[in-house]
Design an enzyme around this catalytic site. Structure first.
Site, short mmCIF file in Angstrom:
data_model
loop_
_atom_site.label_atom_id
_atom_site.label_comp_id
_atom_site.label_asym_id
_atom_site.label_seq_id
_atom_site.Cartn_x
_atom_site.Cartn_y
_atom_site.Cartn_z
N ASN A 1 -19.08 4.21 -6.27
CA ASN A 1 -18.69 3.21 -7.27
C ASN A 1 -19.20 1.83 -6.88
OD1 ASN A 1 -16.67 0.95 -7.97
ND2 ASN A 1 -16.32 2.46 -9.56
N ALA A 2 -18.83 1.37 -5.69
CA ALA A 2 -19.19 0.00 -5.29
C ALA A 2 -20.70 -0.14 -5.11
CB ALA A 2 -18.44 -0.36 -4.01
N GLY A 3 -21.33 0.77 -4.38
CA GLY A 3 -22.75 0.63 -4.04
C GLY A 3 -23.68 0.76 -5.23
N LYS B 1 0.86 -1.18 0.00
CA LYS B 1 0.00 0.00 0.00
C LYS B 1 0.89 1.23 0.00
CE LYS B 1 -4.54 0.40 0.20
NZ LYS B 1 -5.41 -0.48 -0.53
N GLY C 1 -24.44 3.57 0.93
CA GLY C 1 -23.31 4.07 0.13
C GLY C 1 -23.64 3.84 -1.33
P1 NAD Z 1 -17.08 6.17 -3.41
O1 NAD Z 1 -16.40 7.38 -2.89
O2 NAD Z 1 -17.31 6.02 -4.88
O3 NAD Z 1 -18.51 6.02 -2.71
C1 NAD Z 1 -18.71 6.11 -1.33
C2 NAD Z 1 -20.21 6.29 -1.09
O4 NAD Z 1 -20.44 6.27 0.33
C3 NAD Z 1 -20.75 7.60 -1.60
O5 NAD Z 1 -22.01 7.39 -2.18
C4 NAD Z 1 -20.92 8.43 -0.34
O6 NAD Z 1 -21.95 9.40 -0.45
C5 NAD Z 1 -21.27 7.34 0.65
N1 NAD Z 1 -21.09 7.78 2.02
C6 NAD Z 1 -20.14 8.58 2.54
N2 NAD Z 1 -20.40 8.82 3.83
C7 NAD Z 1 -21.52 8.13 4.13
C8 NAD Z 1 -22.29 7.98 5.30
N3 NAD Z 1 -21.97 8.62 6.42
N4 NAD Z 1 -23.36 7.17 5.25
C9 NAD Z 1 -23.70 6.56 4.10
N5 NAD Z 1 -23.03 6.67 2.97
C10 NAD Z 1 -21.96 7.46 2.98
O7 NAD Z 1 -16.25 4.94 -2.85
P2 NAD Z 1 -16.23 3.43 -3.36
O8 NAD Z 1 -15.07 3.26 -4.27
O9 NAD Z 1 -17.57 3.01 -3.79
O10 NAD Z 1 -15.84 2.70 -1.99
C11 NAD Z 1 -16.82 2.43 -0.99
C12 NAD Z 1 -16.26 1.42 -0.01
O11 NAD Z 1 -15.89 0.25 -0.72
C13 NAD Z 1 -15.00 1.87 0.74
O12 NAD Z 1 -15.01 1.31 2.02
C14 NAD Z 1 -13.89 1.27 -0.09
O13 NAD Z 1 -12.71 1.07 0.69
C15 NAD Z 1 -14.53 -0.05 -0.46
N6 NAD Z 1 -13.88 -0.66 -1.63
C16 NAD Z 1 -14.01 -0.10 -2.88
C17 NAD Z 1 -13.35 -0.68 -3.95
C18 NAD Z 1 -13.50 -0.12 -5.34
O14 NAD Z 1 -12.97 -0.75 -6.27
N7 NAD Z 1 -14.21 0.98 -5.56
C19 NAD Z 1 -12.56 -1.83 -3.76
C20 NAD Z 1 -12.46 -2.39 -2.48
C21 NAD Z 1 -13.13 -1.78 -1.42
#
Ligand code: NAD
Length: 417
Positions: free
Chosen positions: A222-224, A107, A219
């Site tokens: 991207n992921a959600g 990392k 959330g």
């Molecule tokens: P992102 O920034 O695209 O999305 C995060 C989402 O969470 C946003 O919709 C934001 O509004 C929401 N959020 C923020 N604060 C919040 C709260 N208090 N309550 C509810 N929702 C809230 O990030 P992402 O890439 O989708 O990542 C989300 C999670 O998935 C993180 O924990 C990240 O470490 C994990 N993750 C992502 C990936 C990836 O490839 N994108 C890979 C592994 C793990």
């Protein structure tokens, strides 16, 4: 064993200690795995747009490379600390091992605020970061990727800088690149897609019919958002609630994920979506939904709210959404948790595919990526489930056992201990 971890890295060490005791891990291997194999601390001088030179502090931690070159993202964050980077590097070792890809854990991070920097300043910082570590990374050593506040463009600059220093094009040094310079198809939704493949397996195990199941997702990034789309497309499930940092929306008849994506793009939030009632993030976690998917923040499921969770399956797309106290309660209540470093490993798995494609200079079509991702995620899920049933432990502990055993075996075979 650390009684009360004071930072994230001590927590990662405490988790390893628990597994080590359970599987009677060789003390030498345990000692090696408790510490990063190598860590670099850099001072990166960057000429800012106003002509001044500013020095940024950066890190790269290589936790373990027994199973292959280290792999892990680079974070640009104002509150970055070495302990966070150490912990995340260790978790990458376990994540790569649990999905059985031939990579170790790494990392990186830079203390900076990208929101306050111009594009040119960000480019100079990205190139400067590579200038300080290029001799210690590479396709056979350590392969970075995007993470918090870094993106495909930044990976493109970094790949270009590394290539210039090596004197030849080296797309295999970094993953998460734009498609035009050696990115992989299928990377955008890989994390969510991998998670959905594990939910499909969990539902078979639990005898849940996903085509009539309901889903709540916290959330909507991207992921959600991809999870919502794919749970509907691949499993036929009904998405009844989603949320973002501003709050959530709920409709027991179901939400149309593509329309919610459009609404968020237009208005900045999922809130206010027509034909849905607004709910809080706390309410979303306690809804009567078959599948609950935390995909936003860490530590949202705690000892306080876990007793009220009604979901049958929790799919942890976010990193660290469940506290250890909540874990125990959920397990006792028969709620099946797919742990983060298994559930969200689809992203690193497709990163691995990107590296393989770049090394071979031969690129796959999207359905090949999906099929291979499905194979990897399904096999990983089944290995963890088998361990969980054999030892009568929850899935998180089982995932750790599978991962640590795999790394330990490799270290033994290589004669490291
Ligand atoms: P992102 O920034 O695209 O999305 C995060 C989402 O969470 C946003 O919709 C934001 O509004 C929401 N959020 C923020 N604060 C919040 C709260 N208090 N309550 C509810 N929702 C809230 O990030 P992402 O890439 O989708 O990542 C989300 C999670 O998935 C993180 O924990 C990240 O470490 C994990 N993750 C992502 C990936 C990836 O490839 N994108 C890979 C592994 C793990």
């Amino acid at each position: 064993m650390v009684e009360k971890p004071s930072n994230l890295f001590e927590m990662a060490q405490a988790q390893l200690d628990e597994v080590a005791a359970l599987i009677d891990l060789d003390p030498g291997i345990h000692a090696v795995l408790r510490e990063p194999m190598r860590e670099m601390h850099m001072s990166i001088p960057v000429k800012m747009d106003d002509g001044q030179t500013k020095v940024f502090k950066g890190f790269r931690v290589q936790h373990n490379n027994a199973r292959g070159p280290c792999k892990g993202g680079i974070r640009f964050h104002p509150q970055e600390t070495i302990d966070v980077v150490r912990a995340l590097a260790a978790w990458m070792t376990w994540k790569c091992a649990v999905v059985d890809i031939p990579l170790g854990g790494g990392k990186g991070g830079v203390i900076c605020n990208p929101k306050e920097m111009s594009t040119n300043e960000l480019e100079r910082l990205s190139r400067g970061y590579i200038d300080t570590i290029w001799e210690f990374i590479g396709p056979d050593r350590d392969i970075p990727a995007p993470d918090v506040y870094t993106n495909p463009q930044i990976m493109g600059w970094m790949m270009d800088e590394y290539s210039k220093l090596k004197g030849c094009g080296m797309p295999s040094v970094i993953t998460g690149k734009p498609l035009a310079i050696g990115g992989s198809l299928g990377r955008n939704d890989a994390t969510a897609r991998g998670g959905v493949y594990t939910v499909i397996e969990a539902a078979k195990h639990m005898d849940i019919d996903l085509s009539s199941a309901t889903v709540a997702i916290q959330g909507f990034g991207n992921a959600g958002s991809y999870a919502a789309i794919l749970m509907q497309e691949l499993a036929g499930s009904k998405i009844i609630a989603v949320s973002d940092s501003k709050g959530g929306i709920y409709n027991e008849q179901g939400l149309e994920p593509h329309k919610v994506v459009q609404h968020k793009a237009d208005s900045g939030s999922v809130m206010g979506f027509p034909q849905a009632e607004n709910i809080t993030n706390a309410e979303l976690l306690e809804l009567k939904a078959d599948i609950l998917c935390p995909a936003g923040l860490e530590t949202v499921l705690t000892g306080e709210n876990a007793p009220r969770v009604k979901a049958k399956i929790i799919a942890e797309l976010a990193n660290g959404p469940t506290t250890p106290e909540a874990d125990g309660i959920l397990y006792q209540n028969g709620i099946f948790v797919i742990p983060d470093f298994l559930c969200n490993a689809g992203g690193v798995t497709v990163s691995y595919f990107e590296w393989v494609q770049c090394l071979n200079r031969y690129f796959w079509n999207e359905s090949e990526v999906h099929q291979r991702l499905n194979e990897k995620m399904t096999k990983a899920f089944q290995a963890v489930l088998a361990e969980s049933l054999k030892r009568k432990v929850h899935m998180r502990l089982a995932a750790y056992i599978v991962a640590v055993n795999r790394v330990a075996e490799t270290m033994k075979m290589r004669g490291w201990v």
